[in-house]
Design an enzyme around this catalytic site. Structure first.
Site, short mmCIF file in Angstrom:
data_model
loop_
_atom_site.label_atom_id
_atom_site.label_comp_id
_atom_site.label_asym_id
_atom_site.label_seq_id
_atom_site.Cartn_x
_atom_site.Cartn_y
_atom_site.Cartn_z
N ASN A 248 0.67 -1.46 -0.06
CA ASN A 248 0.24 0.72 0.39
C ASN A 248 0.61 1.03 0.03
O ASN A 248 1.38 1.54 0.35
CB ASN A 248 -0.41 0.04 0.96
CG ASN A 248 -1.90 -0.86 1.00
OD1 ASN A 248 -2.85 -0.67 0.01
ND2 ASN A 248 -1.89 -2.19 2.06
N GLU A 331 -4.61 -9.46 9.33
CA GLU A 331 -3.51 -8.03 8.25
C GLU A 331 -2.05 -8.17 7.66
O GLU A 331 -1.46 -8.21 7.98
CB GLU A 331 -3.33 -6.78 9.36
CG GLU A 331 -2.81 -5.05 8.68
CD GLU A 331 -3.71 -4.87 7.32
OE1 GLU A 331 -2.95 -4.98 6.18
OE2 GLU A 331 -5.74 -4.29 7.58
N ASP A 356 -3.10 -13.65 5.15
CA ASP A 356 -3.92 -13.49 4.12
C ASP A 356 -5.25 -13.43 5.34
O ASP A 356 -5.87 -14.95 5.99
CB ASP A 356 -4.22 -13.91 3.69
CG ASP A 356 -5.95 -14.31 2.57
OD1 ASP A 356 -5.74 -12.51 1.75
OD2 ASP A 356 -6.25 -15.07 2.42
N ASP A 374 -13.23 -6.63 6.96
CA ASP A 374 -13.52 -4.94 6.53
C ASP A 374 -11.68 -5.15 5.47
O ASP A 374 -11.39 -4.51 6.25
CB ASP A 374 -13.12 -4.25 8.05
CG ASP A 374 -13.25 -3.26 8.33
OD1 ASP A 374 -13.68 -2.66 6.87
OD2 ASP A 374 -12.91 -2.23 8.57
#
Length: 533
Positions: A248, A331, A356, A374
């Protein structure tokens, strides 16, 4: 062909092929990271990146072969390498502005598939030309390297192997070394510098191309000074943190009221910490109804698993208001977990596994009272966590009266939208499914269980609360809850078109957001549009 003594050194030619292949793959991976903060890192964006680069390479191969036959001048090949290197070096300086410029034009001219067209146009403008030039390397080098026809197969094979080995290294090095360590911008500069060095060695050995070498070096130096910043949201001031991980782009902002994490500069907030006592005002508050639906009682053992922990907003809020429960998270991005501990007050006794979410469920046997899913980040919805098989796996890890809560963050999209697919799929697995739209957001919370009396448990539990803010919150949730009527839009591991479904919703959101400005543009043109900001 010009006589250049350095061409007799076949090793130098193989090095040229090696570093050209390495640079192509490095630029491809850099392209995905440059686009991701603006367009997401979905399979669609990857498809666009790979497709445009293959177009560039194919055209480069064609042109390089014809050029080598027509005018086998090695000076021209290394001049093309030099130009490609200078262009790649300038990408960190200009790329972000081009992406936003293209997006601004597209948002007013394209009525559907905005993300596809904007990403494709940005890719074509930024990446096709330098990779077209690098695509000319292989056929040109074949011309210079083959001395005898009987050796052509061996020589071309060696060139191909050199290119492939370079491509392999160029695939792994940016992902695991340069991008996480020094960022996307410096990654472009590193590989541009390698290509410039290669061309300089050639031209210096030949005592040629002095002007073009000087220009390329000056551009590289200028790009290194102006483009080494890792800031994608260059208009933002006073960021607490901005950086990149393997997965990210990460941006942390802070004000007097809250701390916010964004992983995409165009698509909003991913996690938030509200300072002091208080609710977030976001979907996390509605999701806290799940423990009450699962029959949480003071003093009883109760555990929650969060798949897609982020910075732990849900865990922090549950711990704040339901202090006697055990929470653990999963996470995939370990860098986000580090930010959670540093900036978002995630307690040290809340364990987070870097993995994962689905793979984690496959690896553990424990059952939970609540599982929060989420992991859906804007358009980037992992298909393996949206299928019938995944939700079946979640059900297997819930206790008999356990509840799954899913944050679906893109309402809208008409019949057959992404949320309808998700909800229909979940309804195939769970007998009781309820949804609640979160006011003022595009979020919808879905609660699912095989326990038939989760609403009764919710009502009785919320009436026993001492906290007035929670009582009012859950009163609003109760008013919003509606039973879900299942349809036949089912996603499986074999077929889960989450990217295309997400794009439909993104298009709708964009149309709603820009309609006001589109009307001004149509009435008053660009001058009126600029005056409206």
């Amino acid at each position: 062909m010009k006589e250049r003594p350095i061409l007799r050194n076949k090793l130098f030619l193989y090095f040229t092929e090696f570093f050209a292949g390495m640079s192509v793959m490095a630029v491809e991976l850099g392209a995905s990271r440059l686009l991701a903060p603006y367009f997401s890192s979905s399979q669609i964006v990857w498809t666009i990146v790979i497709g445009t680069i293959m177009i560039a390479m194919a055209l480069g191969n064609l042109y390089g072969g014809k050029s080598a036959d027509k005018d086998p001048n090695p000076d021209k090949l290394y001049a093309r390498v030099l130009i490609a290197a200078a262009w790649i070096a300038l990408i960190p300086v200009l790329g972000k502005y081009i992406i936003l410029g293209v997006s601004a034009v597209m948002i007013f001219t394209v009525n559907s598939n905005f993300l596809i067209w904007a990403a494709f146009a940005a890719c074509m403008i930024i990446f096709v030309f330098p990779l077209f030039l690098l695509g000319t390397v292989t056929p040109s080098l074949a011309k210079y390297t083959v001395d005898k026809l009987e050796d052509s197969g061996r020589v071309v094979g060696t060139l191909g192997a050199a290119n492939t080995i370079g491509s392999i290294i160029g695939t792994f090095m940016p992902t695991f070394v340069t991008i996480p360590t020094v960022g996307t911008s410096v990654t472009f500069l590193i590989f541009a510098g390698i290509l410039i060095f290669l061309a300089l060695v050639y031209f210096i050995s030949c005592r040629a191309g002095r002007v073009r070498c000087i220009v390329a070096v000056l551009l590289f130096v200028a790009a290194s000074i102006l483009g080494s910043s890792d800031s994608f949201a260059f208009w933002e001031k006073g960021l607490v943190y901005e950086g990149e991980s393997i997965y990210n782009y990460l941006q942390v902002k802070e004000d007097d009221r809250k701390v916010v994490l964004s992983t995409n500069v165009l698509f909003g907030v991913q996690s938030v910490l509200v300072k002091g006592d208080g609710l977030t005002g976001m979907y996390y508050d509605y999701a806290m109804a799940a423990p009450l639906m699962a029959g949480r009682k003071e003093g009883e053992e109760f555990n929650i698993l969060v798949l897609g922990m982020g910075t732990g907003t849900y865990a922090t809020q549950c711990r704040k208001y339901f202090g006697d429960i055990r929470i653990e998270g999963v996470e995939i991005d370990g860098a986000i977990t580090k930010l959670a501990r540093r900036y978002f007050e995630l307690p040290e006794d809340v364990p987070v596994t870097t993995y994962d979410g689905r793979a984690y469920l496959n690896a553990v046997d424990e059952k939970y009272n609540v599982i929060m899913v989420d992991a859906y980040q804007d358009i980037t919805i992992p298909f393996q966590m949206s299928s019938f098989e995944f939700f079946t796996l979640v059900r297997m890890h819930l206790k008999e009266d356990g509840v799954m809560v899913v944050n679906m963050n893109m309402r809208g999209g008409g019949e057959g939208n992404i949320n309808q697919y998700l909800a229909d799929t979940i309804a195939q697995v769970f007998s009781c499914v309820y949804t609640a739209d979160v006011p003022g957001t595009t979020n919808r919370e879905l609660f699912a269980s095989n326990c038939p009396d989760i609403l009764e448990k919710f009502d009785s539990s919320r009436k026993e609360l001492d906290d007035n803010a929670l009582t009012q919150l859950f009163g609003r949730v109760s008013e919003k809850l509606v039973p879900y009527k299942a349809g036949n839009y089912i996603m499986t591991d074999d077929k889960a078109p989450v990217e295309l479904l997400g794009i439909k919703v993104i298009d709708e959101i964009i149309r709603e957001e820009v309609e006001y400005y589109r009307d001004i543009y149509e009435r008053e043109g660009i001058k009126g549009l600029l005056g409206s900001f």
